[in-house]
Write an enzyme that holds these catalytic residues in place. Sequence first.
Site, PDB file in Angstrom:
ATOM      1  N   GLU A  43      12.932 -27.785 138.958  1.00 37.76           N
ATOM      2  CA  GLU A  43      13.624 -27.544 137.697  1.00 37.76           C
ATOM      3  C   GLU A  43      12.680 -27.339 136.532  1.00 37.76           C
ATOM      4  O   GLU A  43      11.544 -27.814 136.538  1.00 37.76           O
ATOM      5  CB  GLU A  43      14.556 -28.726 137.386  1.00 37.76           C
ATOM      6  CG  GLU A  43      13.804 -30.033 137.227  1.00 37.76           C
ATOM      7  CD  GLU A  43      14.732 -31.150 136.752  1.00 37.76           C
ATOM      8  OE1 GLU A  43      15.448 -31.711 137.580  1.00 37.76           O
ATOM      9  OE2 GLU A  43      14.708 -31.445 135.545  1.00 37.76           O
ATOM     10  N   GLU A 134      27.536 -34.577 134.005  1.00 38.01           N
ATOM     11  CA  GLU A 134      26.461 -35.553 134.208  1.00 38.01           C
ATOM     12  C   GLU A 134      26.362 -36.431 132.967  1.00 38.01           C
ATOM     13  O   GLU A 134      26.606 -35.953 131.851  1.00 38.01           O
ATOM     14  CB  GLU A 134      25.151 -34.773 134.429  1.00 38.01           C
ATOM     15  CG  GLU A 134      23.901 -35.618 134.618  1.00 38.01           C
ATOM     16  CD  GLU A 134      22.642 -34.738 134.808  1.00 38.01           C
ATOM     17  OE1 GLU A 134      22.764 -33.502 134.982  1.00 38.01           O
ATOM     18  OE2 GLU A 134      21.544 -35.317 134.756  1.00 38.01           O
TER      19      GLU A 134
HETATM   20  N1  CMX Z   1      31.152 -27.264 139.331  1.00 39.84           N
HETATM   21  C1  CMX Z   1      32.494 -27.205 139.503  1.00 39.84           C
HETATM   22  N2  CMX Z   1      33.099 -27.412 140.703  1.00 39.84           N
HETATM   23  C2  CMX Z   1      32.304 -27.700 141.742  1.00 39.84           C
HETATM   24  C3  CMX Z   1      30.898 -27.802 141.622  1.00 39.84           C
HETATM   25  C4  CMX Z   1      30.318 -27.563 140.359  1.00 39.84           C
HETATM   26  N3  CMX Z   1      29.012 -27.613 140.179  1.00 39.84           N
HETATM   27  N4  CMX Z   1      30.385 -28.124 142.842  1.00 39.84           N
HETATM   28  C5  CMX Z   1      31.424 -28.206 143.687  1.00 39.84           C
HETATM   29  N5  CMX Z   1      32.575 -27.952 143.025  1.00 39.84           N
HETATM   30  C6  CMX Z   1      33.925 -27.910 143.599  1.00 39.84           C
HETATM   31  C7  CMX Z   1      33.965 -26.887 144.719  1.00 39.84           C
HETATM   32  O1  CMX Z   1      34.253 -25.588 144.240  1.00 39.84           O
HETATM   33  C8  CMX Z   1      35.049 -27.446 145.614  1.00 39.84           C
HETATM   34  O2  CMX Z   1      36.303 -27.051 145.125  1.00 39.84           O
HETATM   35  P1  CMX Z   1      37.430 -26.449 146.119  1.00 39.84           P
HETATM   36  O3  CMX Z   1      37.716 -27.575 147.083  1.00 39.84           O
HETATM   37  O4  CMX Z   1      38.549 -26.125 145.202  1.00 39.84           O
HETATM   38  O5  CMX Z   1      36.783 -25.269 146.770  1.00 39.84           O
HETATM   39  C9  CMX Z   1      34.920 -28.948 145.457  1.00 39.84           C
HETATM   40  O6  CMX Z   1      34.215 -29.153 144.209  1.00 39.84           O
HETATM   41  C10 CMX Z   1      34.105 -29.564 146.593  1.00 39.84           C
HETATM   42  O7  CMX Z   1      32.884 -28.837 146.645  1.00 39.84           O
HETATM   43  P2  CMX Z   1      31.966 -28.643 147.909  1.00 39.84           P
HETATM   44  O8  CMX Z   1      31.361 -27.282 147.825  1.00 39.84           O
HETATM   45  O9  CMX Z   1      32.680 -29.045 149.163  1.00 39.84           O
HETATM   46  O10 CMX Z   1      30.796 -29.637 147.587  1.00 39.84           O
HETATM   47  P3  CMX Z   1      30.676 -31.194 147.839  1.00 39.84           P
HETATM   48  O11 CMX Z   1      31.997 -31.888 147.743  1.00 39.84           O
HETATM   49  O12 CMX Z   1      29.840 -31.408 149.036  1.00 39.84           O
HETATM   50  O13 CMX Z   1      29.781 -31.562 146.557  1.00 39.84           O
HETATM   51  C11 CMX Z   1      29.644 -32.561 144.440  1.00 39.84           C
HETATM   52  C12 CMX Z   1      30.289 -31.454 145.263  1.00 39.84           C
HETATM   53  C13 CMX Z   1      30.072 -32.395 142.992  1.00 39.84           C
HETATM   54  C14 CMX Z   1      30.075 -33.923 144.989  1.00 39.84           C
HETATM   55  C15 CMX Z   1      28.089 -32.388 144.578  1.00 39.84           C
HETATM   56  O14 CMX Z   1      27.725 -31.119 144.087  1.00 39.84           O
HETATM   57  C16 CMX Z   1      27.300 -33.449 143.857  1.00 39.84           C
HETATM   58  O15 CMX Z   1      27.114 -34.546 144.355  1.00 39.84           O
HETATM   59  N6  CMX Z   1      26.768 -33.138 142.643  1.00 39.84           N
HETATM   60  C17 CMX Z   1      25.970 -34.070 141.877  1.00 39.84           C
HETATM   61  C18 CMX Z   1      24.479 -33.891 142.115  1.00 39.84           C
HETATM   62  C19 CMX Z   1      23.965 -32.571 141.668  1.00 39.84           C
HETATM   63  O16 CMX Z   1      24.700 -31.643 141.348  1.00 39.84           O
HETATM   64  N7  CMX Z   1      22.582 -32.458 141.628  1.00 39.84           N
HETATM   65  C20 CMX Z   1      21.886 -31.251 141.201  1.00 39.84           C
HETATM   66  C21 CMX Z   1      21.545 -31.334 139.717  1.00 39.84           C
HETATM   67  C22 CMX Z   1      20.484 -32.393 139.424  1.00 39.84           C
HETATM   68  C23 CMX Z   1      20.269 -32.665 137.945  1.00 39.84           C
HETATM   69  O17 CMX Z   1      21.085 -32.289 137.116  1.00 39.84           O
HETATM   70  O18 CMX Z   1      19.253 -33.311 137.618  1.00 39.84           O
HETATM   71 CO    CO Z   2      21.372 -32.009 135.052  1.00 40.56          CO
END
Ligand code: CMX
Ligand code: CO
Length: 143
Positions: A43, A134
């Site tokens: 990043e 976040e």
């Molecule tokens: N924004 C909006 N919606 C999102 C999304 C996002 N970034 N990521 C996933 N979704 C939605 C998907 O579209 C999906 O929706 P549908 O069921 O309607 O299709 C649903 O959430 C489930 O998504 P998935 O693709 O099956 O993904 P997961 O459930 O495995 O993971 C999440 C989703 C949010 C739990 C996971 O992305 C997560 O843990 N995120 C937090 C950590 C992260 O993003 N780290 C990177 C950034 C680090 C930083 O900022 O420092």
């Molecule tokens: Co972030």
Amino acid sequence: MLTRIDHIGIACFDLDKTVEFYRATYGFEVFHSEVNEEQGVREAMLKINDTGDGGASYLQLLEPTREDSTVAKWLAKNGEGVHHIAFGTADVDGDAADIKSKGVRVLYEEPRIGSMGSRITFLHPKDCGGVLTELVTSATTGH
Ligand code: CMX
Ligand code: CO
């Protein structure tokens, strides 16, 4: 209390190319860069402005470091674009607990380490109108 927009997270396939776009187009420079293996991202933080709480607002450009990372999965489905927003707070633990009590899923039991040693947690996008959200407490300012 959430007191600033800490950053907007933008997912990209090629970090160097995206950094160059933001430099050439807007004049934004890289303030900090790192690899966060736990989050599976490389990043770059581009500082945009200082904020009234003593912190700052950034763009966080994110490139996945591995295929099974959350950002790689998101990019495969959506292509490049805005991945999440982040609010800054002096008390990520307290605010996460408060928001959880309102029925929003908080993704981590305890905050984890984010950019520049900050403590971060995430709210489930499905409980936030489709916006992955976040919460951040900065390591340097304590806000
Ligand atoms: N924004 C909006 N919606 C999102 C999304 C996002 N970034 N990521 C996933 N979704 C939605 C998907 O579209 C999906 O929706 P549908 O069921 O309607 O299709 C649903 O959430 C489930 O998504 P998935 O693709 O099956 O993904 P997961 O459930 O495995 O993971 C999440 C989703 C949010 C739990 C996971 O992305 C997560 O843990 N995120 C937090 C950590 C992260 O993003 N780290 C990177 C950034 C680090 C930083 O900022 O420092
Ligand atoms: Co972030």
